[in-house]
Design a protein around this motif. Sequence first.
Motif, mmCIF file in Angstrom:
data_model
loop_
_atom_site.group_PDB
_atom_site.id
_atom_site.type_symbol
_atom_site.label_atom_id
_atom_site.label_comp_id
_atom_site.label_asym_id
_atom_site.label_seq_id
_atom_site.Cartn_x
_atom_site.Cartn_y
_atom_site.Cartn_z
ATOM 1 N N LYS A 272 0.833 -1.203 0.000
ATOM 2 C CA LYS A 272 0.000 0.000 0.000
ATOM 3 C C LYS A 272 0.868 1.253 0.000
ATOM 4 C CE LYS A 272 -3.757 2.269 2.548
ATOM 5 N NZ LYS A 272 -4.660 2.179 3.731
ATOM 6 N N HIS A 361 2.991 -3.095 6.590
ATOM 7 C CA HIS A 361 1.573 -3.301 6.907
ATOM 8 C C HIS A 361 1.266 -2.797 8.320
ATOM 9 C CE1 HIS A 361 0.721 -5.281 3.203
ATOM 10 N NE2 HIS A 361 1.433 -6.387 3.483
ATOM 11 N N HIS A 364 1.065 1.044 8.518
ATOM 12 C CA HIS A 364 -0.188 1.610 8.027
ATOM 13 C C HIS A 364 -1.333 1.344 8.993
ATOM 14 C CE1 HIS A 364 0.290 3.392 3.968
ATOM 15 N NE2 HIS A 364 1.435 2.704 3.979
#
Length: 367
Positions: A272, A361, A364
Amino acid sequence: MPYVLQRIAEFISRRDGGVTADPHKIIFNSGTQENLKLVLSLLSSGRDDLQTGVLTPVPSPHTLPRLLQYNRLSSVPYRLQQEQGWAVDVEELHRAVTDARAHCDPRALFICNPGIPTGHVQDRKSIESVIRFAAAEGLFLLVNEVYQDCVYGPGVEFLSYKKVLLEMGQEYSEHVELISFNSLSNGSLGECGLRGGYMELLNTDKVVAERLMVLMGYRSPAILPQSALEIMVNPPTPGEASYPTYTQEISLIHSNLSHNAQRGYEVMNTLKGVSCQPAMGGIFLFPRLDLPARFLEEAKTLGLQPDVLYSQMLVDKAGVCVGAGSENGSEEETCYYIRLSFAASSDTFQDALSRLCSFHHQLHETY
């Protein structure tokens, strides 16, 4: 040692398809940084009111800004084109040199091919356009080619600036000043601890060449790096006892780099807020990070660049060390980068990628 310089000249001639190389125009030193430092010291005008300017890529090798500062030279940044795989754009070079003339005297253009840390490899058309630009603007070309034997992109071929320049006709081949750099520390052998590298001078003024030789007279490169670099440019040949082992090891290194470059590119683009261009050469990927707003606020509070904070947290929490993009002259207000080396075994690199993904991960989720 004259023998080593002769071997280097023979290597350059083979590499460039028979183009003659003069061993008297080759200088050996304890690494590319020392050679570059010598050249930059001659470029410096020493005038505070109008410093000599050197066009430098953004992003660039992380040591380059410090070398320019050490020699009192003004950095003239030109941005590489990320969406084109970090290609060199001549229009951007024109913009950079035009803007720079208001505050400095641009006299040289620094190029990395393959790119550091971008992994971009220039094709003939790109190199020719840069040479024409340098000729039109009267700029000295300084070309770092230390990863020339680490090229593995599909259909990608390394072409030296010297080879292309000498095939462009007398208008360019006899007038454009060029110094190219190669190193024992980089590339397939990667003998970093031995510190040895050479530079080849082409079309340089006689006084400049003589001055460089005088400066080199105060230095005495160690014998071991000279011997090791001679092996690099003059590797075992078929029929020699060490040829099978050498060929196997070099093939393994190239296969590993190619695999890791592709794997890293694929994995980073699954994360992301991360985008990454493929590497065609060298040993680095240079992913762009789009970081959460709360994380950016925390970095500001701590007085750190966000990519520096990201790198610090990554090594603290996941045991993975990367370079912060802002150390490569790539700082932008909204874009942040990391320099990720893939010069490890496939298993080690896969472990590093897994740790990096877990950390990313979690970051975030937290912010």
